[in-house]
Design a protein around this motif. Structure first.
Motif, short mmCIF file in Angstrom:
data_model
loop_
_atom_site.label_atom_id
_atom_site.label_comp_id
_atom_site.label_asym_id
_atom_site.label_seq_id
_atom_site.Cartn_x
_atom_site.Cartn_y
_atom_site.Cartn_z
N ALA A 44 0.85 -1.20 0.00
CA ALA A 44 0.00 0.00 0.00
C ALA A 44 0.88 1.24 0.00
O ALA A 44 1.15 1.84 1.03
CB ALA A 44 -0.92 -0.02 1.22
N THR A 45 1.34 1.59 -1.18
CA THR A 45 2.32 2.69 -1.26
C THR A 45 1.69 4.00 -1.74
O THR A 45 2.30 5.05 -1.65
CB THR A 45 3.44 2.33 -2.26
N GLU A 46 0.47 3.89 -2.27
CA GLU A 46 -0.15 5.08 -2.84
C GLU A 46 -0.61 6.02 -1.74
O GLU A 46 -1.17 5.59 -0.72
CB GLU A 46 -1.35 4.66 -3.70
N LYS A 47 -0.38 7.32 -1.92
CA LYS A 47 -0.76 8.31 -0.93
C LYS A 47 -1.70 9.30 -1.60
O LYS A 47 -1.28 10.06 -2.47
CB LYS A 47 0.51 9.03 -0.46
N LYS A 48 -2.96 9.27 -1.24
CA LYS A 48 -3.88 10.25 -1.81
C LYS A 48 -5.12 10.34 -0.95
O LYS A 48 -5.38 9.47 -0.12
CB LYS A 48 -4.24 9.88 -3.25
N GLY A 49 -5.88 11.42 -1.16
CA GLY A 49 -7.14 11.57 -0.45
C GLY A 49 -8.11 10.49 -0.91
O GLY A 49 -8.01 10.01 -2.04
N ILE A 50 -9.03 10.11 -0.04
CA ILE A 50 -9.97 9.05 -0.41
C ILE A 50 -11.42 9.52 -0.25
O ILE A 50 -11.68 10.51 0.44
CB ILE A 50 -9.75 7.76 0.42
N LEU A 51 -12.30 8.80 -0.93
CA LEU A 51 -13.74 9.01 -0.76
C LEU A 51 -14.29 7.88 0.10
O LEU A 51 -14.16 6.70 -0.25
CB LEU A 51 -14.44 9.03 -2.13
N ILE A 52 -14.87 8.26 1.23
CA ILE A 52 -15.49 7.28 2.13
C ILE A 52 -17.01 7.47 2.10
O ILE A 52 -17.48 8.61 2.16
CB ILE A 52 -15.02 7.48 3.59
N VAL A 53 -17.74 6.39 2.01
CA VAL A 53 -19.21 6.45 2.11
C VAL A 53 -19.65 5.65 3.33
O VAL A 53 -19.28 4.48 3.47
CB VAL A 53 -19.89 5.90 0.83
N PHE A 54 -20.42 6.30 4.21
CA PHE A 54 -21.07 5.60 5.32
C PHE A 54 -22.55 5.53 4.99
O PHE A 54 -23.24 6.56 4.98
CB PHE A 54 -20.87 6.34 6.65
N THR A 55 -23.03 4.33 4.66
CA THR A 55 -24.43 4.20 4.26
C THR A 55 -25.10 3.07 5.03
O THR A 55 -24.53 2.55 6.00
CB THR A 55 -24.50 4.00 2.71
N GLY A 56 -26.32 2.70 4.66
CA GLY A 56 -27.06 1.66 5.37
C GLY A 56 -28.10 2.26 6.31
O GLY A 56 -28.12 3.47 6.54
N ASN A 57 -28.94 1.39 6.87
CA ASN A 57 -30.07 1.85 7.68
C ASN A 57 -29.80 1.91 9.17
O ASN A 57 -30.66 2.29 9.95
CB ASN A 57 -31.28 0.93 7.44
N GLY A 58 -28.61 1.51 9.59
CA GLY A 58 -28.31 1.50 11.03
C GLY A 58 -27.83 2.84 11.54
O GLY A 58 -27.46 3.72 10.75
N LYS A 59 -27.82 3.00 12.86
CA LYS A 59 -27.33 4.24 13.49
C LYS A 59 -25.82 4.26 13.51
O LYS A 59 -25.19 3.26 13.89
CB LYS A 59 -27.86 4.33 14.92
N GLY A 60 -25.22 5.40 13.16
CA GLY A 60 -23.78 5.54 13.27
C GLY A 60 -23.09 6.16 12.07
O GLY A 60 -21.87 6.34 12.08
N LYS A 61 -23.86 6.51 11.03
CA LYS A 61 -23.24 7.06 9.82
C LYS A 61 -22.67 8.46 10.06
O LYS A 61 -21.49 8.72 9.82
CB LYS A 61 -24.27 7.11 8.68
N SER A 62 -23.53 9.36 10.58
CA SER A 62 -23.04 10.73 10.79
C SER A 62 -22.01 10.76 11.92
O SER A 62 -21.02 11.49 11.84
CB SER A 62 -24.21 11.66 11.12
#
Ligand code: ATP
Ligand code: MG
Length: 200
Positions: free
Chosen positions: A28-46
């Motif tokens: 894992a040598t690549e260094k860059k910003g990432i896009l993360i998605v927190f989805t689904g119907n459970g509590k804890g995304k925000s």
């Protein structure tokens, strides 16, 4: 004898595991910003998004937050992070889930989206949180392709977090990390009220 054999086996397994992890870490040598998605119907995304924002601020990073939902002005994350210099854009006033005023909703969403677009084009921001963005695409309040383009063309070092249920497939495809939070139980279903410090 038995115990020593078990110990040896355990050590060998651990050694093998360590080698595997080391190999993956080295790869894992690549260094860059990432896009993360927190989805689904459970509590804890925000809360996951704001937890990450807090982590970033703790390392002196610049964080911008857009909340695409009716403003709960007295939210704990705002009270904590805003005084630390985190910029918030909250749809708040004018947003009308209740009155079904679609045009007013679109206008309110667009105002917050313009601020989001500005942050997504500015390398000064290390992390941009787009809380509850998924609904804006699902209701067609914002143009999906425009949102995808802005996220895709952001500065290389910038990370983005999107939260909300039912995330659009194009965003899921673009994401580097996707966590789907599954509701196993929720207190609300047992008649327990949402509460300050836990739910907002
Ligand atoms: P949180 O902000 O607590 O991390 P979330 O972002 O995962 O929740 P949202 O759908 O944005 O979930 O929910 C906003 C509010 O609804 C929060 O107060 C949350 O506690 C509550 N909530 C989340 N999931 C559920 C659920 N499965 N049933 C009932 N209420 C929920
Ligand atoms: Mg949420």
């Amino acid at each position: 004898m038995e115990a020593r054999a078990n110990n040896d086996r355990h050590r060998q397994r651990q050694q093998k595991l360590k080698e595997q992890v080391d190999t993956r870490v080295a790869a894992a040598t690549e260094k860059k910003g990432i896009l993360i998605v927190f989805t689904g119907n459970g509590k804890g995304k925000s809360t996951a998004a704001f937890g990450t924002a807090t982590r970033a601020v703790g390392h002196g990073k610049t964080v911008g937050i857009a909340q695409f939902i009716k403003g709960q002005w007295d939210n704990g994350e705002y009270n904590t992070l805003q005084p630390l210099g985190v910029e918030f854009h909250i749809m708040g006033t004018g947003f009308t889930w209740e009155t079904q005023n679609r045009q007013a909703d679109i206008e309110a969403a667009t105002v917050v989206w313009q601020e989001s677009k500005r942050m997504l084009a500015d390398a000064h921001y290390d992390l941009v949180v787009l809380d509850e963005l998924t609904y804006m695409l699902a209701y067609h309040y914002l143009d999906t392709q425009e949102v995808i383009n802005a996220i895709e063309n952001r500065p290389a070092g910038q990370s983005v977090i999107v939260t909300g249920r039912g995330c659009h497939t194009l965003l899921l495809e673009l994401a580097d990390t996707v966590s789907e939070i599954r509701p196993v139980k929720h207190a609300f279903d047992r008649g327990i009220q949402a509460q300050i410090g836990i739910d907002w």
